[in-house]
Design a protein around this motif. Sequence first.
Motif, PDB file in Angstrom:
ATOM      1  N   VAL A 193      41.433  58.096  45.002  1.00 50.17           N
ATOM      2  CA  VAL A 193      40.935  56.778  45.394  1.00 50.17           C
ATOM      3  C   VAL A 193      41.445  56.461  46.799  1.00 50.17           C
ATOM      4  O   VAL A 193      42.624  56.607  47.093  1.00 50.17           O
ATOM      5  CB  VAL A 193      41.401  55.704  44.388  1.00 50.17           C
ATOM      6  CG1 VAL A 193      41.104  54.301  44.906  1.00 50.17           C
ATOM      7  CG2 VAL A 193      40.729  55.936  43.039  1.00 50.17           C
ATOM      8  N   ASP A 194      40.535  56.000  47.665  1.00 49.55           N
ATOM      9  CA  ASP A 194      40.890  55.708  49.058  1.00 49.55           C
ATOM     10  C   ASP A 194      41.266  54.255  49.281  1.00 49.55           C
ATOM     11  O   ASP A 194      41.997  53.931  50.207  1.00 49.55           O
ATOM     12  CB  ASP A 194      39.699  56.028  49.979  1.00 49.55           C
ATOM     13  CG  ASP A 194      39.255  57.475  49.836  1.00 49.55           C
ATOM     14  OD1 ASP A 194      40.089  58.362  50.063  1.00 49.55           O
ATOM     15  OD2 ASP A 194      38.082  57.702  49.482  1.00 49.55           O
ATOM     16  N   GLU A 195      40.685  53.380  48.476  1.00 49.85           N
ATOM     17  CA  GLU A 195      40.894  51.950  48.688  1.00 49.85           C
ATOM     18  C   GLU A 195      40.952  51.241  47.338  1.00 49.85           C
ATOM     19  O   GLU A 195      40.209  51.602  46.412  1.00 49.85           O
ATOM     20  CB  GLU A 195      39.739  51.347  49.497  1.00 49.85           C
ATOM     21  CG  GLU A 195      39.514  52.033  50.829  1.00 49.85           C
ATOM     22  CD  GLU A 195      38.389  51.399  51.643  1.00 49.85           C
ATOM     23  OE1 GLU A 195      37.874  52.105  52.531  1.00 49.85           O
ATOM     24  OE2 GLU A 195      38.043  50.235  51.385  1.00 49.85           O
ATOM     25  N   VAL A 196      41.827  50.256  47.238  1.00 51.92           N
ATOM     26  CA  VAL A 196      41.880  49.418  46.040  1.00 51.92           C
ATOM     27  C   VAL A 196      41.561  47.984  46.462  1.00 51.92           C
ATOM     28  O   VAL A 196      42.182  47.451  47.386  1.00 51.92           O
ATOM     29  CB  VAL A 196      43.270  49.470  45.368  1.00 51.92           C
ATOM     30  CG1 VAL A 196      43.293  48.573  44.133  1.00 51.92           C
ATOM     31  CG2 VAL A 196      43.626  50.900  44.980  1.00 51.92           C
ATOM     32  N   ASN A 197      40.577  47.410  45.799  1.00 51.84           N
ATOM     33  CA  ASN A 197      40.195  46.027  46.075  1.00 51.84           C
ATOM     34  C   ASN A 197      40.666  45.132  44.940  1.00 51.84           C
ATOM     35  O   ASN A 197      40.446  45.443  43.772  1.00 51.84           O
ATOM     36  CB  ASN A 197      38.680  45.924  46.241  1.00 51.84           C
ATOM     37  CG  ASN A 197      38.182  46.727  47.417  1.00 51.84           C
ATOM     38  OD1 ASN A 197      38.766  46.678  48.488  1.00 51.84           O
ATOM     39  ND2 ASN A 197      37.117  47.506  47.217  1.00 51.84           N
ATOM     40  N   PHE A 198      41.278  44.023  45.299  1.00 48.22           N
ATOM     41  CA  PHE A 198      41.924  43.182  44.304  1.00 48.22           C
ATOM     42  C   PHE A 198      41.187  41.866  44.091  1.00 48.22           C
ATOM     43  O   PHE A 198      40.851  41.161  45.045  1.00 48.22           O
ATOM     44  CB  PHE A 198      43.350  42.844  44.747  1.00 48.22           C
ATOM     45  CG  PHE A 198      44.256  44.031  44.828  1.00 48.22           C
ATOM     46  CD1 PHE A 198      44.607  44.726  43.687  1.00 48.22           C
ATOM     47  CD2 PHE A 198      44.768  44.441  46.048  1.00 48.22           C
ATOM     48  CE1 PHE A 198      45.464  45.821  43.765  1.00 48.22           C
ATOM     49  CE2 PHE A 198      45.621  45.528  46.132  1.00 48.22           C
ATOM     50  CZ  PHE A 198      45.967  46.223  44.987  1.00 48.22           C
ATOM     51  N   MET A 199      41.016  41.536  42.822  1.00 51.74           N
ATOM     52  CA  MET A 199      40.669  40.166  42.461  1.00 51.74           C
ATOM     53  C   MET A 199      41.975  39.391  42.383  1.00 51.74           C
ATOM     54  O   MET A 199      42.926  39.847  41.749  1.00 51.74           O
ATOM     55  CB  MET A 199      39.945  40.129  41.127  1.00 51.74           C
ATOM     56  CG  MET A 199      38.741  41.013  41.144  1.00 51.74           C
ATOM     57  SD  MET A 199      37.224  40.365  40.472  1.00 51.74           S
ATOM     58  CE  MET A 199      37.562  38.752  40.043  1.00 51.74           C
ATOM     59  N   LEU A 200      42.016  38.237  43.001  1.00 54.21           N
ATOM     60  CA  LEU A 200      43.264  37.473  43.111  1.00 54.21           C
ATOM     61  C   LEU A 200      43.337  36.310  42.140  1.00 54.21           C
ATOM     62  O   LEU A 200      44.423  35.791  41.865  1.00 54.21           O
ATOM     63  CB  LEU A 200      43.423  36.934  44.538  1.00 54.21           C
ATOM     64  CG  LEU A 200      43.342  37.967  45.667  1.00 54.21           C
ATOM     65  CD1 LEU A 200      43.424  37.275  47.026  1.00 54.21           C
ATOM     66  CD2 LEU A 200      44.452  39.002  45.524  1.00 54.21           C
ATOM     67  N   ASN A 201      42.194  35.880  41.629  1.00 49.61           N
ATOM     68  CA  ASN A 201      42.174  34.720  40.751  1.00 49.61           C
ATOM     69  C   ASN A 201      40.878  34.737  39.960  1.00 49.61           C
ATOM     70  O   ASN A 201      39.962  35.531  40.261  1.00 49.61           O
ATOM     71  CB  ASN A 201      42.280  33.412  41.573  1.00 49.61           C
ATOM     72  CG  ASN A 201      42.941  32.287  40.785  1.00 49.61           C
ATOM     73  OD1 ASN A 201      43.116  32.376  39.560  1.00 49.61           O
ATOM     74  ND2 ASN A 201      43.308  31.235  41.480  1.00 49.61           N
ATOM     75  N   ALA A 202      40.790  33.899  38.956  1.00 50.82           N
ATOM     76  CA  ALA A 202      39.570  33.778  38.155  1.00 50.82           C
ATOM     77  C   ALA A 202      39.458  32.330  37.722  1.00 50.82           C
ATOM     78  O   ALA A 202      40.293  31.842  36.955  1.00 50.82           O
ATOM     79  CB  ALA A 202      39.622  34.697  36.939  1.00 50.82           C
ATOM     80  N   ALA A 203      38.446  31.661  38.218  1.00 44.28           N
ATOM     81  CA  ALA A 203      38.193  30.260  37.864  1.00 44.28           C
ATOM     82  C   ALA A 203      39.460  29.420  38.034  1.00 44.28           C
ATOM     83  O   ALA A 203      39.735  28.523  37.227  1.00 44.28           O
ATOM     84  CB  ALA A 203      37.633  30.144  36.452  1.00 44.28           C
ATOM     85  N   GLU A 204      40.233  29.722  39.080  1.00 41.12           N
ATOM     86  CA  GLU A 204      41.428  28.942  39.433  1.00 41.12           C
ATOM     87  C   GLU A 204      42.442  28.880  38.289  1.00 41.12           C
ATOM     88  O   GLU A 204      43.191  27.899  38.155  1.00 41.12           O
ATOM     89  CB  GLU A 204      41.030  27.522  39.876  1.00 41.12           C
ATOM     90  CG  GLU A 204      39.981  27.497  40.986  1.00 41.12           C
ATOM     91  CD  GLU A 204      40.395  28.263  42.241  1.00 41.12           C
ATOM     92  OE1 GLU A 204      39.929  29.423  42.374  1.00 41.12           O
ATOM     93  OE2 GLU A 204      41.161  27.732  43.047  1.00 41.12           O
ATOM     94  N   VAL A 205      42.500  29.921  37.476  1.00 42.90           N
ATOM     95  CA  VAL A 205      43.526  29.984  36.428  1.00 42.90           C
ATOM     96  C   VAL A 205      44.911  29.926  37.057  1.00 42.90           C
ATOM     97  O   VAL A 205      45.835  29.306  36.522  1.00 42.90           O
ATOM     98  CB  VAL A 205      43.347  31.277  35.594  1.00 42.90           C
ATOM     99  CG1 VAL A 205      44.582  31.598  34.773  1.00 42.90           C
ATOM    100  CG2 VAL A 205      42.123  31.146  34.691  1.00 42.90           C
ATOM    101  N   LEU A 206      45.068  30.591  38.199  1.00 37.03           N
ATOM    102  CA  LEU A 206      46.349  30.577  38.907  1.00 37.03           C
ATOM    103  C   LEU A 206      46.318  29.520  40.009  1.00 37.03           C
ATOM    104  O   LEU A 206      45.333  29.439  40.748  1.00 37.03           O
ATOM    105  CB  LEU A 206      46.618  31.950  39.533  1.00 37.03           C
ATOM    106  CG  LEU A 206      46.739  33.126  38.566  1.00 37.03           C
ATOM    107  CD1 LEU A 206      46.856  34.432  39.342  1.00 37.03           C
ATOM    108  CD2 LEU A 206      47.933  32.953  37.640  1.00 37.03           C
TER     109      LEU A 206
END
Lengths: 358, 248
Positions: A325-338
């Motif tokens: 894998v060359d790149e990892v893309n991150f989800m940082l939040n979901a529906a402002e749970v954090l």
Amino acid sequence: MKFGIFFELSVPRPFTPEGEHQVFMNALEQARLADELGFSTVWAVEHHFLEEYSHSSAPELFLTAVAAQTSQIRVGHGAVVCVPEINHPIRVAERAAFLDQVSGGRLEFGTARSSTWTEIGGFGADPDATKKDWDEFVHVLPRMWTEEFFAYEGRCFSMPERAVLPKPLQQPHPPLWVTVTSPGTELDAADRGLGCLGVATAGFAEQERRTREYHRRIQLCDPAGAVVNDRVSTLNFLYCHEDARVGGERGMAMMGHFGLMNAHLLFTREAYPSTAYQSLGNLAPPPRASSAPSPAEGPKLPEGMCLGDPQHIIQAIKHWESIGVDEVNFMLNAAEVLPQDQVLESLRLFAREVMPAF
Amino acid sequence: MLTGSADPGVLAAGAATMKSFDVESLRLEGVETLQVFCETRRADAEAFLPPALHPTLPPALTWTAHRVNESPWGPFSMAHCRIECRSGLRQRGFLRGGFVDNPEAAAGLSEGWGYALAPGQVDLQAGYHETRLRVEASGAQVLDLSLEDPAVLRPQDTHFVASMNLAHTPNGLRLVQVEAEFEVERAERGRPQLRGFDAEGWHCPGLEPTHPVAALLARGAVTLPALRFVCRPDVLAFTGSEKVGGAN
């Protein structure tokens, strides 16, 4: 190894104009911080009608705002829906080139065909045709960007000779990707010389199998564009905290909520049985049942997820790196749970403790 | 997340009664199945589901009919109407009403799997250019629809979801999860044509079908399995699910 952030722009109920505004402003603040911290790319999806799950119906506008507020980070369409009832190919070419110009040549261009009946049915598109539409788009878009005058007689659209303007700043054109949800799409990507933009959270073994086959096949590709993009990226969730237990618990809360929203989408295959949609297209399978923790152990994290303390996250990314894998893309939040401050602090800690290991 | 807002007690009118959960799986060979998927009005999303279930967006229903030539109860034809939904993370269909033309089959399906099926004439006629389903009850037509211009699909292109049947059970009023298994030998998809639907006759007063999406005709074996889970209708599946029968 490169790191990106990936936005669905999910909005919690009850929907209010102020609530949507806050989600968009929070995302822009995260993008600005990611730019300062050295992340490589901000990706934004294109979805329509997907209440709560994604209010990102005009990602080119969001990405234009990102480009205006940042200096280095690349802006990624993750991805444009290449179905003529949803986006006419000429408009896709124009908008993408324009974004590449105003961003100073920072565009990554992802392509997709949509997997939900909510979207395909909403636009009156033909589910049996979307794969063919996508194939036609990825072959004509690079020509619109590189040929001074372009004329076309095709299956899903035709046009007399015109100058499609502007042309992209990047030469010959921005890197092309295709979102990979269903098993087998990585082969479509390889055969056309397109980057593999993973948007489903596959486990290590499955990702290794797909990556190996992708890299083998792309050596023999017939490129759709003027340049081959042979990079592989995967989607992940990020919540980084000094305390592994806190990181795991908060991260799992985010990931679990996203999984629930995802499971509630109405996938095309459920409404319209078709050879063209062989999987339900789940974007984020929920944590496995076996991951249920005992109170003494703390949360047991799904394989490869970047939720926890820096050391755990480094180990996970090292594993992704080891399988190509060359790149990892991150989800940082979901529906402002954090809360936003926790998301920003997670990004800072990741940049401080994890990035230097790569 | 949107959740159902209907009162389970009101939904239970006419529900099946099950004396136990210990039903053995039943394999039915050579079954002809017609399934039609149809969107409904957006305002209907929550009104027809109990609080345990979530509506799909857009809200939708399916009509499903089976013509069964051989069974322990003899030949029978049945049709039912379900609201498409989610139970926790899972795709489900919430049974609202149905009809069957064989009283012994009605009793067996009710006692074993919680299907509440009223007596009715279920006429499923499959042809090369059209498959037509007509359902009559108490002398009135309650459903008339068809699949037109069929095109062959591969068996693996078909998709069926498990049913949630509200029933009076030994555990109380529960949603009985019926995970019917389909072994499709032949399948065709066609354009759905809805000619008539009496929503009240299917215990869905006010439900408005708005946009028929697809019709599927499948032939093959259908297995009604042993039961594994039931769910309280008044709370979400994450907290209201109960293991029964052979679940482990």
